[in-house]
Enzyme design. Structure first.
Site, PDB file in Angstrom:
ATOM      1  N   ASP A  93      53.821  25.341  41.455  1.00 33.02           N
ATOM      2  CA  ASP A  93      54.471  25.602  42.734  1.00 33.02           C
ATOM      3  C   ASP A  93      55.081  24.308  43.263  1.00 33.02           C
ATOM      4  OD1 ASP A  93      52.347  24.157  43.728  1.00 33.02           O
ATOM      5  OD2 ASP A  93      51.329  25.862  44.615  1.00 33.02           O
ATOM      6  N   CYS A 305      32.844  47.657  33.240  1.00 31.72           N
ATOM      7  CA  CYS A 305      33.551  46.444  32.800  1.00 31.72           C
ATOM      8  C   CYS A 305      32.985  45.953  31.477  1.00 31.72           C
ATOM      9  CB  CYS A 305      33.421  45.365  33.872  1.00 31.72           C
ATOM     10  SG  CYS A 305      34.220  43.799  33.456  1.00 31.72           S
ATOM     11  N   HIS A 336      34.100  37.030  35.678  1.00 35.27           N
ATOM     12  CA  HIS A 336      34.212  38.472  35.904  1.00 35.27           C
ATOM     13  C   HIS A 336      35.401  38.811  36.797  1.00 35.27           C
ATOM     14  CE1 HIS A 336      33.229  42.607  36.900  1.00 35.27           C
ATOM     15  NE2 HIS A 336      33.410  42.268  38.170  1.00 35.27           N
TER      16      HIS A 336
END
Length: 376
Positions: A93, A305, A336
């Site tokens: 950025d 998951c 996760h």
């Protein structure tokens, strides 16, 4: 141009885009979420772990790398890819947002911004030319123009002056950019929450014919409904054959709703920031692993998951790690959460290809505990 966007599919249900972004360091499947590696590292994650979860591109921060270690050190190391041992695409950025958000002492001039380092208090200056020089040294595949991100709320006159300065700064960035052959310069559409100003900014930025375009100045405190409204009338003003990047957005609902409105790229520190506090994204909504009810819960964070964390560790164990202030706990939750968003975007891409993104959105929102009937 250093990058090329390839449109593969438009969802018949929503108009969302499925595409590929070709860069010097590989192909990115879009829509995509980009993990944020502010200081040339995604907090608590190794590059190898990011590859294991199929992170296709990461973002680093010009302002922070300018302060430490310095662009000269990164250049001497062979560029950011070599410095951090990451051989996939990188986006940097402009540093503009940090200049405005982290420094209490700053002065905006036509030349650029005078400010004090949030680390040392040292007086520093960044303008368009400096932002380009720093990013040319860092060597990311995609670099962002130096812009002013107006606060929310802000009055019409302030935002108009701000966006017009951003356009002039972009023109200077384009001239100062020394590596257009292997670094794609993206412009940033500003304009706050004012439709006429967003339209003005988009016209001015698109006229400069850049490899890609970002929408900035959103997710800065405004209601989500307002952000969605701004996207609905701003995105159609951007070229169909160029990538569209919504800056600083990373909540699951905003990723889906942004993709529905034609966004290709997203980034945010959200997944790793909340992970370090013990908050986990799951298919059934947010889970705060510090809560006492998980002390004897020997199930995964999210039974649906298949990430490394969920395949190997239980809620009880991860809660224990947080209770004991063990670093491994926040590593597991960070892994996760990043995996969750990357997998979500993979499912979004599949839904676009099968013309069922609206159905997917409604099902996801219902499971996650969101209002599935919200307008899109």
């Amino acid at each position: 141009m250093a990058v090329k966007y390839e449109l593969l599919k438009v969802c018949k249900q929503t108009g969302a885009r499925r595409g590929r972004l070709h860069t010097p360091h590989g192909v990115i499947e879009t829509p995509i979420f980009m993990p944020v590696g502010t200081l040339a590292t995604v907090k608590a994650m190794s590059p190898e772990e990011l590859k294991d979860m199929n992170a296709q591109i990461i973002l680093s921060n010009t302002y922070h790398l300018f302060l430490r270690p310095g662009p000269d050190i990164v250049l001497e190391a062979g560029g950011l890819h070599s410095f951090m041992n990451w051989d996939r695409p990188i986006l940097t950025d402009s540093g503009g947002f940090q200049v405005f958000s982290l420094s209490n002492l700053r002065k905006i001039e036509e030349a650029g911004v005078h400010f004090r380092s949030h680390l040392s208090g040292e007086k520093l200056f960044i303008g368009p030319e400096e932002a380009m020089s720093i990013q040319n040294s860092l060597g990311a595949d995609i670099i962002m123009a130096f812009d002013e991100c107006a606060p929310y709320p802000a009055d019409h006159d302030y935002v108009k002056n701000s966006l017009e300065r951003t356009t002039r700064w972009l023109e200077r960035c384009k001239i100062a950019h020394q590596r257009p052959h292997d670094q794609a310069l993206f412009g940033i559409v500003q304009g706050g929450m004012y439709r006429d100003l967003r339209e003005q900014s988009a016209r001015e930025i698109v006229a400069l014919d850049l490899p890609g375009y970002a929408i900035g100045g959103l997710s800065v405190g405004e209601p989500k409904e307002m952000m969605d409204e701004v996207l609905e009338y701003t995105v159609p003003l951007l070229p169909e054959n160029k990538p569209r990047y919504l800056m600083g957005v990373g909540s699951p609902d905003s990723l889906i709703d942004g993709a529905i409105r034609g966004i290709d790229m997203f980034d945010c520190v959200l997944p790793t920031r909340i992970a370090r506090n013990g908050t986990c994204m799951t298919s059934q909504g947010r889970l705060v692993i510090r809560n006492a009810k998980y002390k004897r819960d020997f199930t995964p964070l999210d039974p649906a998951c298949d990430c490394y964390t969920c395949r190997n560790y239980t809620r009880a164990y991860i809660r224990h790690l947080f209770s004991a202030d063990e670093i491994f706990g926040l590593r597991l939750t960070s892994y996760h959460n990043l995996y969750f968003l990357l997998k979500l975007m993979e499912e979004v891409r599949e839904a676009i290809m099968e013309d069922r993104l609206l159905d997917f959105r409604n099902q996801f929102f219902a499971q996650y505990g969101l209002n599935k009937d919200r307008s899109f």
